[in-house]
Design a protein around this motif. Structure first.
Motif, short mmCIF file in Angstrom:
data_model
loop_
_atom_site.label_atom_id
_atom_site.label_comp_id
_atom_site.label_asym_id
_atom_site.label_seq_id
_atom_site.Cartn_x
_atom_site.Cartn_y
_atom_site.Cartn_z
N TRP A 124 39.96 64.07 48.33
CA TRP A 124 41.39 63.81 48.48
C TRP A 124 41.70 63.24 49.86
O TRP A 124 42.57 62.37 50.02
CB TRP A 124 42.20 65.08 48.24
N ALA A 125 40.99 63.72 50.88
CA ALA A 125 41.19 63.17 52.23
C ALA A 125 40.85 61.69 52.25
O ALA A 125 41.52 60.89 52.91
CB ALA A 125 40.33 63.93 53.24
N VAL A 126 39.80 61.29 51.51
CA VAL A 126 39.44 59.88 51.41
C VAL A 126 40.55 59.10 50.71
O VAL A 126 40.88 57.97 51.10
CB VAL A 126 38.09 59.72 50.68
N VAL A 127 41.15 59.69 49.68
CA VAL A 127 42.26 59.04 48.98
C VAL A 127 43.40 58.78 49.96
O VAL A 127 43.97 57.68 50.00
CB VAL A 127 42.75 59.91 47.80
N PHE A 128 43.75 59.79 50.76
CA PHE A 128 44.84 59.62 51.73
C PHE A 128 44.47 58.57 52.77
O PHE A 128 45.31 57.75 53.17
CB PHE A 128 45.13 60.96 52.43
N PHE A 129 43.22 58.58 53.21
CA PHE A 129 42.76 57.62 54.21
C PHE A 129 42.82 56.19 53.68
O PHE A 129 43.34 55.28 54.34
CB PHE A 129 41.33 57.98 54.62
N ALA A 130 42.33 55.99 52.45
CA ALA A 130 42.28 54.65 51.86
C ALA A 130 43.66 54.13 51.48
O ALA A 130 43.86 52.92 51.36
CB ALA A 130 41.37 54.64 50.65
N SER A 131 44.62 55.06 51.29
CA SER A 131 45.96 54.67 50.83
C SER A 131 47.03 54.93 51.86
O SER A 131 48.22 54.87 51.55
CB SER A 131 46.30 55.46 49.55
N GLY A 132 46.64 55.24 53.09
CA GLY A 132 47.58 55.68 54.10
C GLY A 132 48.56 54.62 54.56
O GLY A 132 48.46 53.44 54.18
N PRO A 133 49.50 55.01 55.40
CA PRO A 133 50.52 54.07 55.88
C PRO A 133 49.96 52.83 56.57
O PRO A 133 50.57 51.78 56.55
CB PRO A 133 51.34 54.93 56.85
N LEU A 134 48.78 52.95 57.17
CA LEU A 134 48.18 51.81 57.89
C LEU A 134 47.05 51.17 57.09
O LEU A 134 46.18 50.49 57.65
CB LEU A 134 47.66 52.26 59.25
N ALA A 135 47.06 51.33 55.77
CA ALA A 135 45.97 50.84 54.93
C ALA A 135 45.82 49.33 54.94
O ALA A 135 44.76 48.81 54.58
CB ALA A 135 46.14 51.33 53.49
N ALA A 136 46.85 48.60 55.35
CA ALA A 136 46.71 47.14 55.44
C ALA A 136 45.62 46.75 56.42
O ALA A 136 45.07 45.64 56.34
CB ALA A 136 48.05 46.52 55.85
N LEU A 137 45.28 47.62 57.35
CA LEU A 137 44.24 47.31 58.32
C LEU A 137 42.88 47.11 57.66
O LEU A 137 41.98 46.49 58.25
CB LEU A 137 44.14 48.43 59.37
N PHE A 138 42.71 47.64 56.44
CA PHE A 138 41.47 47.42 55.71
C PHE A 138 41.32 45.98 55.24
O PHE A 138 40.25 45.58 54.78
CB PHE A 138 41.40 48.33 54.49
N GLN A 139 42.40 45.19 55.34
CA GLN A 139 42.37 43.85 54.75
C GLN A 139 42.85 42.75 55.70
O GLN A 139 43.03 41.62 55.27
CB GLN A 139 43.24 43.84 53.48
N VAL A 140 43.04 43.07 56.98
CA VAL A 140 43.48 42.05 57.92
C VAL A 140 42.48 41.97 59.08
O VAL A 140 41.59 42.82 59.21
CB VAL A 140 44.90 42.35 58.46
N GLY A 141 42.64 40.98 59.92
CA GLY A 141 41.67 40.69 60.97
C GLY A 141 41.82 41.53 62.21
O GLY A 141 41.89 40.98 63.32
N TYR A 142 41.84 42.83 62.04
CA TYR A 142 41.88 43.77 63.17
C TYR A 142 40.55 44.53 63.23
O TYR A 142 39.90 44.75 62.20
CB TYR A 142 43.02 44.77 62.99
N ALA A 143 40.19 45.01 64.40
CA ALA A 143 38.90 45.68 64.59
C ALA A 143 38.93 47.16 64.23
O ALA A 143 37.91 47.84 64.34
CB ALA A 143 38.45 45.54 66.05
N GLU A 144 40.08 47.67 63.79
CA GLU A 144 40.23 49.11 63.58
C GLU A 144 39.21 49.69 62.60
O GLU A 144 38.59 50.73 62.87
CB GLU A 144 41.65 49.41 63.10
N THR A 145 39.05 49.06 61.43
CA THR A 145 38.18 49.69 60.43
C THR A 145 36.72 49.69 60.88
O THR A 145 35.99 50.66 60.62
CB THR A 145 38.30 48.98 59.07
N LEU A 146 36.28 48.63 61.55
CA LEU A 146 34.91 48.61 62.07
C LEU A 146 34.73 49.70 63.11
O LEU A 146 33.72 50.42 63.13
CB LEU A 146 34.59 47.25 62.66
#
Length: 407
Positions: free
Chosen positions: A148-170
């Motif tokens: 469930w923690a992974v669900v919240f992480f993958a769907s969280g308020p800042l989830a757009a960072l998983f798909q834009v050119g920011y270094a956060e997810t790396l």
């Protein structure tokens, strides 16, 4: 006995594969939702928006600070600091670390576009970070709560960072791996992970503070868990390595530009977007200045109220990390990391709308939201995550035309 020794690793690998597959499904669904939000925000974007009417997904991927990473990858770092008309150091590429920028360039080479590489690096790193987060948390909480923690992480308020050119997810991938290594006491890998963190995003000095606090805690808890000399050596050397990496970028920027204060001056250039004029840096200055700015200049409230809110917030967060049972369930390592990172932000950051993005390294705390076993609670948290995600995407990528709409 030999057969059993062979069967056990096979079962463990099969179990890990099943977990990775479940997380892949969760992550894919979350990315579909985020893509729908981005498309909707693009459709609602108008002439008053930073992105103009009906931008494409590629425009959003390359939006905001993503363009700086692209500049780093294509042009590199300036040997002479650019200046504003007033003679102050202007915004420039030295504020952005090289690992993500050049990795995205390498991945994007077959496609002939950096933006494609940036999207793929963010996407894949986000999935890998989700898998590592699960394994990090399952050492302290049950598998269902960790998922469930992974669900919240993958769907969280800042989830757009998983798909834009920011270094956060790396950076989150390196961070979660580093925390997992500390929890498992596998320190050797940190000699690689610490430089990767340090040259992907600023903030490795927070990890140095974490290692210092972790070392102190290990010393005082050595009766419960034996503390051997090699572990002490690792913790001390790794802490020093994190400090060295943290300051090395400032030294490199100073050496290339001939200005010893090049990096700090570059970082302070962004602050002039909120507080015009010459800015200076000293620990806590950012939060103190922001208290006066936001409460006094922007909201028209007594500036002193900002200091009271700041003190109350620090006390509240400290109490949560120390006493709230779901947070305590996550273990001392995650709590010490969270405290260290918040202290780091308190010392160096000027709080503005980017604060939401800068809080993403606290993502292991999603485990605390997942611990309660109530399905209604968990569904409610997920709903709040999705609502917050849409709000953030719409304001930062659909609009982006106000001082508080900068990711």
């Amino acid at each position: 006995m030999a057969d059993q020794q062979l069967i056990t690793p096979v079962r463990e690998r099969a179990g890990a594969g099943a977990v990775a597959l479940r997380i892949a499904v969760i992550y894919l669904v979350a990315r579909v939702v985020t893509t729908a939000f981005l498309l909707l925000a693009a459709n609602l974007s108008g002439f008053e928006s930073r992105f103009g009417p009906e931008p494409g997904l590629g425009d959003l991927v390359l939006g905001w600070d993503s363009r700086w990473y692209w500049i780093v990858a294509e042009v590199g770092y300036p040997s002479e600091l650019p200046l504003t008309d007033a003679g102050a150091v202007a915004e420039n590429a030295w504020a952005f670390m090289p690992v993500y920028a050049f990795l995205a360039k390498f991945v994007g080479m077959p496609f002939g576009q950096w933006v494609v590489g940036a999207f793929l690096v963010s996407l894949v790193a986000g999935y890998a970070a989700s898998v590592v987060l699960f394994h990090l948390l399952r050492a302290k909480i049950d598998d269902t709560a960790a998922m469930w923690a992974v669900v919240f992480f993958a769907s969280g308020p800042l989830a757009a960072l998983f798909q834009v050119g920011y270094a956060e997810t790396l950076n989150l991938l390196w961070l979660f791996l580093a925390l997992w290594c500390v929890v498992r006491r596998r320190y050797v890998w940190l000699y690689v992970l610490i430089p990767l963190m340090g040259y992907t995003r600023p903030g490795v000095l927070a990890f140095a503070l974490f290692l210092a606090l972790f070392g102190i805690w290990r010393w005082f808890s050595r009766r419960r868990e034996e503390l051997r000399v090699p572990e002490i050596v690792h913790i001390v050397v790794l802490g020093l390595l994190a400090v060295a990496v943290g300051f090395s970028w400032q030294l490199l920027a100073g050496w290339v530009t001939g200005d010893s204060g090049a990096y700090l001056a570059t970082e302070l250039a962004w602050r002039r977007n909120w507080i015009p004029g010459e800015a200076e840096f000293f620990p806590l200055e950012g939060f103190l200045s922001a208290s006066t700015f936001w409460f006094g200049a922007v909201w028209g409230l007594p500036a002193e109220l900002g200091y009271i809110v700041l003190a109350a917030s620090v006390a509240g967060v400290a109490a949560a990390l120390l006493f709230v049972p779901p947070v305590k369930r996550l273990g001392m390592e995650i709590r010490l990391w969270s405290a260290s990172y918040l202290v780091y932000l308190l010392l160096v950051f000027f709080p503005q709308s980017s604060i939401f993005r800068l809080l993403v390294p606290l993502s292991p705390l999603w485990g605390a939201f997942a611990v309660p076993r109530s399905t209604a609670w968990r569904v409610g948290v997920l709903g709040a995550c999705l609502l917050g995600q849409w709000w953030w995407i719409y304001n930062m990528y659909g609009l982006g035309n106000a001082i508080w709409q900068i990711p």
